[in-house]
Write an enzyme that holds these catalytic residues in place. Sequence first.
Site: not given
Ligand code: NAD
Ligand code: UFG
Length: 339
Positions: A150, A85, A125, A154
């Site tokens: 990334y 991610k 996402s 999605k």
């Molecule tokens: P995370 O990295 O904490 O959790 C993902 C888990 O999947 C991890 O525990 C990792 O070890 C496991 N993993 C990765 N590849 C694998 C594989 N091939 N087989 C088995 N396990 C595997 O991430 P998260 O923040 O919990 O995100 C979960 C999902 O939500 C992801 O698909 C991510 O893209 C999506 N998502 C996250 C965010 C965010 O900001 N956190 C935003 C939008 C979407």
């Molecule tokens: N920001 C800062 N300083 C930092 C980190 C972030 O000013 O050190 C700002 C960024 O410029 C942005 C806001 O905080 O304005 C949020 O940034 P994040 O990196 O926390 O989140 P994003 O919205 O950029 O991205 C996140 C996830 C992506 C996902 C997206 C939409 O990281 O994977 O949300 O779901 F695609």
Amino acid sequence: MAILVTGGLGYIGSHTIIELIKKGEKVIAVDNLSNSKITMIDQIEKITGVRITFYQVDCLDKEKLEEVFKENKDIRDVIHFAGSKAVGESCVKPLLYYENNLMSTINLLNLMIKYGVKNFIFSSSATVYGTPKRVPLYETDPIGGTTNPYGTTKLIIEGILQDVYKVHPEMNIAILRYFNPIGAHESGLIGEAPNGIPNNLMPYITQVAVGQRDHLNVFGDDYPTVDGTGVRDYIHVVDLATGHVAALEKLATNPGLVIYNLGTGKGTSVLELVKAFEEANNVKVPYEIAPRRPGDIAECYANCDKAEKELHWKATHTIVDACRDSWKWQQYFTKESKK
Ligand code: NAD
Ligand code: UFG
């Protein structure tokens, strides 16, 4: 019946498992531990009193993944969190992202079809909307124009799911488009623990507050927003978790393929979040204004009416709750790491 949760030991997966257990569901978790730790099972048990069934399996490993389906004929639903991610890393290692995110999903879908498992929830996402032409974002708004591999994974997976559904109309598929998850479980026992320098705002804030980093860099203060800093829709991870429980209940009604934004509907700027964190926890978060981060957009927040109407779900935690819980978790994590 059981729910298979891939990536179940990760940030969102672990919080979702807790909400599923609270509902009395039987959970089977799969994770390859590439971005999580096995001790998460103990933490989940501390919170719920339940020890989950766990398989350390990589979703890329078709044979091992099939064993999970063979051994658990009661799987009724699959929630697919497993994936890579990190936006920045995906630009450096695009093939790793395409392979891990696309192939793990394809392997799972093939097994679901083979074993007659019909209900699938996919972690999408807000990134699929690319650069929004307007906010708030509705599910019907155009998707595409992703700016990193990334995000493109999605987008491609959403397309794969649409195509699979056309030939498997017996399936129920929920595509959930998350906005910006923050916060932690209110116990402070689980939360987000990024490796290395955090990319995301909240983990950076908590690491500054705990003294691990000197100051926060605020990426740009000249956006056309309330105070010039970027605006996002920050959703408490526990609300996101209950959104999955609501989506599962929806899938039980055979809706076919459905898409929902999971956010709060409210935008918060970087400086507003910093101020909320300082006030909620009575700690200082020194910051400096830095140049804009390439690829960032000014504003991104959701319209969540569809989820409210059809899933009977809405986010109930505030930004202040999320700031308090993130801080609780950061302090616990720092203490545990020193042991
Ligand atoms: P995370 O990295 O904490 O959790 C993902 C888990 O999947 C991890 O525990 C990792 O070890 C496991 N993993 C990765 N590849 C694998 C594989 N091939 N087989 C088995 N396990 C595997 O991430 P998260 O923040 O919990 O995100 C979960 C999902 O939500 C992801 O698909 C991510 O893209 C999506 N998502 C996250 C965010 C965010 O900001 N956190 C935003 C939008 C979407
Ligand atoms: N920001 C800062 N300083 C930092 C980190 C972030 O000013 O050190 C700002 C960024 O410029 C942005 C806001 O905080 O304005 C949020 O940034 P994040 O990196 O926390 O989140 P994003 O919205 O950029 O991205 C996140 C996830 C992506 C996902 C997206 C939409 O990281 O994977 O949300 O779901 F695609």
